[in-house]
Design a protein around this motif. Structure first.
Motif, mmCIF file in Angstrom:
data_model
loop_
_atom_site.group_PDB
_atom_site.id
_atom_site.type_symbol
_atom_site.label_atom_id
_atom_site.label_comp_id
_atom_site.label_asym_id
_atom_site.label_seq_id
_atom_site.Cartn_x
_atom_site.Cartn_y
_atom_site.Cartn_z
ATOM 1 N N HIS A 1 0.844 -1.199 0.000
ATOM 2 C CA HIS A 1 0.000 0.000 0.000
ATOM 3 C C HIS A 1 0.878 1.248 0.000
ATOM 4 C CE1 HIS A 1 -3.146 2.819 0.981
ATOM 5 N NE2 HIS A 1 -2.589 3.118 2.136
ATOM 6 N N PRO A 2 0.748 2.119 -1.004
ATOM 7 C CA PRO A 2 1.604 3.310 -1.075
ATOM 8 C C PRO A 2 1.145 4.427 -0.140
ATOM 9 C CG PRO A 2 0.095 3.289 -2.929
ATOM 10 C CD PRO A 2 -0.138 2.003 -2.179
ATOM 11 N N TYR A 3 2.116 5.103 0.440
ATOM 12 C CA TYR A 3 1.844 6.212 1.356
ATOM 13 C C TYR A 3 2.968 7.229 1.198
ATOM 14 C CZ TYR A 3 -0.114 8.402 5.570
ATOM 15 O OH TYR A 3 -0.733 9.262 6.452
ATOM 16 N N ALA A 4 2.667 8.501 1.467
ATOM 17 C CA ALA A 4 3.693 9.540 1.344
ATOM 18 C C ALA A 4 3.513 10.596 2.422
ATOM 19 C CB ALA A 4 3.634 10.193 -0.036
ATOM 20 N N PHE A 5 4.632 11.152 2.859
ATOM 21 C CA PHE A 5 4.651 12.262 3.800
ATOM 22 C C PHE A 5 5.086 13.537 3.079
ATOM 23 C CE2 PHE A 5 5.193 8.878 7.039
ATOM 24 C CZ PHE A 5 4.189 9.263 7.918
ATOM 25 N N ALA A 6 4.450 14.659 3.428
ATOM 26 C CA ALA A 6 4.874 15.961 2.919
ATOM 27 C C ALA A 6 6.047 16.462 3.758
ATOM 28 C CB ALA A 6 3.712 16.943 2.994
ATOM 29 N N ASN A 7 6.579 17.638 3.415
ATOM 30 C CA ASN A 7 7.610 18.199 4.285
ATOM 31 C C ASN A 7 6.969 18.676 5.588
ATOM 32 O OD1 ASN A 7 6.418 20.680 3.646
ATOM 33 N ND2 ASN A 7 7.935 21.167 2.080
ATOM 34 N N ARG A 8 7.781 18.959 6.562
ATOM 35 C CA ARG A 8 7.256 19.287 7.889
ATOM 36 C C ARG A 8 6.664 20.694 7.927
ATOM 37 N NH1 ARG A 8 8.640 15.357 11.407
ATOM 38 N NH2 ARG A 8 10.403 14.025 10.818
ATOM 39 N N HIS A 9 5.693 20.868 8.819
ATOM 40 C CA HIS A 9 5.112 22.184 9.048
ATOM 41 C C HIS A 9 5.019 22.416 10.553
ATOM 42 C CE1 HIS A 9 1.317 20.349 10.342
ATOM 43 N NE2 HIS A 9 1.308 19.625 9.231
ATOM 44 N N ALA A 10 4.818 23.651 10.933
ATOM 45 C CA ALA A 10 4.664 23.953 12.356
ATOM 46 C C ALA A 10 3.384 23.296 12.862
ATOM 47 C CB ALA A 10 4.592 25.465 12.558
ATOM 48 N N PRO A 11 3.431 22.635 14.013
ATOM 49 C CA PRO A 11 2.225 21.986 14.541
ATOM 50 C C PRO A 11 1.072 22.975 14.669
ATOM 51 C CG PRO A 11 4.154 21.308 15.785
ATOM 52 C CD PRO A 11 4.595 22.431 14.885
ATOM 53 N N ARG A 12 -0.115 22.546 14.256
ATOM 54 C CA ARG A 12 -1.290 23.401 14.334
ATOM 55 C C ARG A 12 -1.877 23.372 15.746
ATOM 56 N NH1 ARG A 12 -1.653 20.632 9.427
ATOM 57 N NH2 ARG A 12 -1.571 21.977 7.593
ATOM 58 N N THR A 13 -2.671 24.403 16.051
ATOM 59 C CA THR A 13 -3.322 24.457 17.358
ATOM 60 C C THR A 13 -4.225 23.254 17.549
ATOM 61 O OG1 THR A 13 -3.305 26.869 17.261
ATOM 62 C CG2 THR A 13 -4.750 25.852 18.892
ATOM 63 N N ARG A 14 -4.938 22.901 16.485
ATOM 64 C CA ARG A 14 -5.803 21.722 16.522
ATOM 65 C C ARG A 14 -5.571 20.912 15.258
ATOM 66 N NH1 ARG A 14 -10.542 19.427 14.928
ATOM 67 N NH2 ARG A 14 -11.804 18.387 16.536
ATOM 68 N N MET A 15 -5.351 19.618 15.423
ATOM 69 C CA MET A 15 -5.145 18.767 14.261
ATOM 70 C C MET A 15 -6.420 18.687 13.434
ATOM 71 S SD MET A 15 -2.838 15.664 15.835
ATOM 72 C CE MET A 15 -2.953 14.709 14.328
ATOM 73 N N ALA A 16 -6.256 18.624 12.117
ATOM 74 C CA ALA A 16 -7.400 18.541 11.213
ATOM 75 C C ALA A 16 -8.010 17.146 11.256
ATOM 76 C CB ALA A 16 -6.951 18.864 9.787
ATOM 77 N N PRO A 17 -9.307 17.028 10.927
ATOM 78 C CA PRO A 17 -9.897 15.691 10.791
ATOM 79 C C PRO A 17 -9.178 14.930 9.678
ATOM 80 C CG PRO A 17 -11.582 17.414 10.684
ATOM 81 C CD PRO A 17 -10.257 18.100 10.596
ATOM 82 N N PHE A 18 -9.112 13.616 9.787
ATOM 83 C CA PHE A 18 -8.612 12.875 8.632
ATOM 84 C C PHE A 18 -9.723 12.860 7.587
ATOM 85 C CE2 PHE A 18 -10.350 9.621 11.490
ATOM 86 C CZ PHE A 18 -11.102 8.814 10.647
ATOM 87 N N ALA A 19 -9.343 12.860 6.326
ATOM 88 C CA ALA A 19 -10.322 12.985 5.243
ATOM 89 C C ALA A 19 -10.213 11.810 4.283
ATOM 90 C CB ALA A 19 -10.114 14.297 4.489
ATOM 91 N N ARG A 20 -11.375 11.290 3.886
ATOM 92 C CA ARG A 20 -11.430 10.206 2.901
ATOM 93 C C ARG A 20 -12.161 10.710 1.660
ATOM 94 N NH1 ARG A 20 -13.164 4.864 6.331
ATOM 95 N NH2 ARG A 20 -15.202 5.864 6.351
ATOM 96 N N PHE A 21 -11.699 10.279 0.497
ATOM 97 C CA PHE A 21 -12.285 10.681 -0.773
ATOM 98 C C PHE A 21 -12.809 9.414 -1.457
ATOM 99 C CE2 PHE A 21 -9.355 13.820 0.592
ATOM 100 C CZ PHE A 21 -9.767 15.044 0.089
ATOM 101 N N PRO A 22 -14.093 9.097 -1.274
ATOM 102 C CA PRO A 22 -14.630 7.812 -1.746
ATOM 103 C C PRO A 22 -14.473 7.574 -3.244
ATOM 104 C CG PRO A 22 -16.151 8.859 -0.218
ATOM 105 C CD PRO A 22 -15.101 9.873 -0.535
#
Length: 389
Positions: free
Chosen positions: A183-204
């Motif tokens: 199963h392929p997966y990728a990470f973007a470059n790092r960013h400053a931690p956000r105040t609140r993490m975003a919901p995980f999102a699925r694209f059916p």
């Protein structure tokens, strides 16, 4: 007569072993394979009732552990003319499953996860009670004793095989029942931690998903031909995180293009990780891709229960580990005491029984598992659920 060292030994160092009840009876075992658990996303909506129930129980168990669950929520983002139909169907399933949810406009979805939702989205449905399970926290709290099999040999009256993709290596009878997939997966470059993490999102429609790991974004896709990883190949894997396979390049490029341009740009210059680079890339700031390996069964449900006298399986539970291991723990305790397991969970034990595919031929088991990978979010079952409402 020699007395066994332990009542129960759990072979495996993942989230399933970690979520076994903490007691002198249940003991995680440090096997010669490297632990691979990361924070797991837990989505409670599923057209398979067993997985919905296990997810509910898992969320309840994870939430009871300090720092064990991040309640970030889950977004299902739709695009195109068929998007509204998908939302309408999911609302019906969510109501039937009694899951809290809300239908969002594109702008409302962007306000929750601006880095994930492109302007071409036509709407979304949000499940606020979903989130991510912190596997490392569970492992630490669940551990009582450790046995390193490469250094010494220990005995136990009962053994639980919880080795994920290596199940067929230890129990050949599980090889075709717990099929490993790349199963392929990728990470973007790092960013400053956000105040609140975003919901995980699925694209059916695109069969891809994206999530916030805290200091970098990760994206995965199932929109490719299934790639089975044979038992002979898993034997030499020290971890389930393996080098990126070039055949997935277009798959990941297509998935990243669905993100807002500013987010897609954070994957620019993505490195396709090679064996010697994985550790370095994980610690650095360069976007990179890798290939994960995980198991799927012929019906998409975990293998959790008794294999034979004194031998149990906990394979493929993933984000449903806490709920699954509660069912297994009750069964093991009942076996130890010579009692019947709780009657209320008989339907779950039957659905998860590791022997439920006997005498199905190996090639047929693998074929069904491949079909499940192609329909990873059980869309085909959704039509059956809706027809029954």
């Amino acid at each position: 007569m020699t007395v066994p060292d332990y009542d129960v030994a759990i072979v495996g160092a993942g989230i399933a072993a970690a979520r076994s009840p903490r007691s002198s009876l249940l003991m995680p075992v440090s096997f010669s394979l490297t632990a691979t658990s990361r924070a797991r996303v837990v989505a409670q909506i599923n057209t398979l009732p067993v997985l919905t129930e296990l997810a509910r129980r898992s969320v309840a168990a994870y939430t009871a552990i300090p720092n064990g669950f991040d309640n970030v929520g889950c977004l299902e983002v739709v695009r195109g003319a068929d998007g509204k139909n998908w939302i309408q169907d999911r609302v019906a399933v969510a109501r039937e499953r009694k899951l809290e949810h809300s239908v969002l406009t594109t702008k409302e979805a962007q306000s929750l996860a601006p880095a994930f939702v492109h302007d071409d989205a036509t709407g979304a449905i949000y499940y606020p009670n979903d989130g991510t399970a912190n596997a490392k926290t569970h492992y630490r709290l669940g551990q009582t004793y450790t046995i390193t099999t490469s250094d010494d040999a220990h005995t136990a009256r009962r053994v639980v095989v919880a080795t994920g993709v290596w199940a067929g290596q230890l129990c050949p009878c599980l090889a075709s029942r717990a099929v490993a997939f790349a199963h392929p997966y990728a990470f973007a470059n790092r960013h400053a931690p956000r105040t609140r993490m975003a919901p995980f999102a699925r694209f059916p429609d695109a069969v891809m998903y994206v999530r916030d790991h805290g200091d970098r974004i990760g994206i995965g896709s199932y929109n490719h031909d299934p790639v089975v990883v044979r038992t002979a190949a898993t034997k030499v894997l020290p971890t389930a995180y393996t080098p990126f396979q070039p055949q997935f390049t277009h798959t990941m490029d297509d998935a990243i293009r669905l993100l807002p341009p500013s987010t897609a740009a954070t994957f620019a210059g993505r490195v396709d990780a090679q064996p010697a680079e994985l550790t370095m890339l994980a610690a650095g700031n360069v976007p990179y891709g890798f290939t994960g390996v995980f198991t799927i069964t012929p019906d998409g449900l975990p293998l959790v229960g008794r294999i034979n006298l004194g031998m149990y399986a906990a394979i493929g539970a993933g984000s449903h580990a806490a709920g699954s291991m509660r069912v297994l723990a009750d069964l093991i305790v009942a076996d130890i005491r010579g009692e019947d397991a709780p009657e209320a969970d008989e339907w779950l034990r039957a659905a998860l029984d590791p022997c439920r595919f006997h005498p199905m031929a190996d090639v047929e088991c693998e074929s069904h598992a491949v079909d499940k990978y192609k329909d990873i979010w059980n869309k085909k079952d959704q039509a059956k659920v809706l027809a029954a409402l």
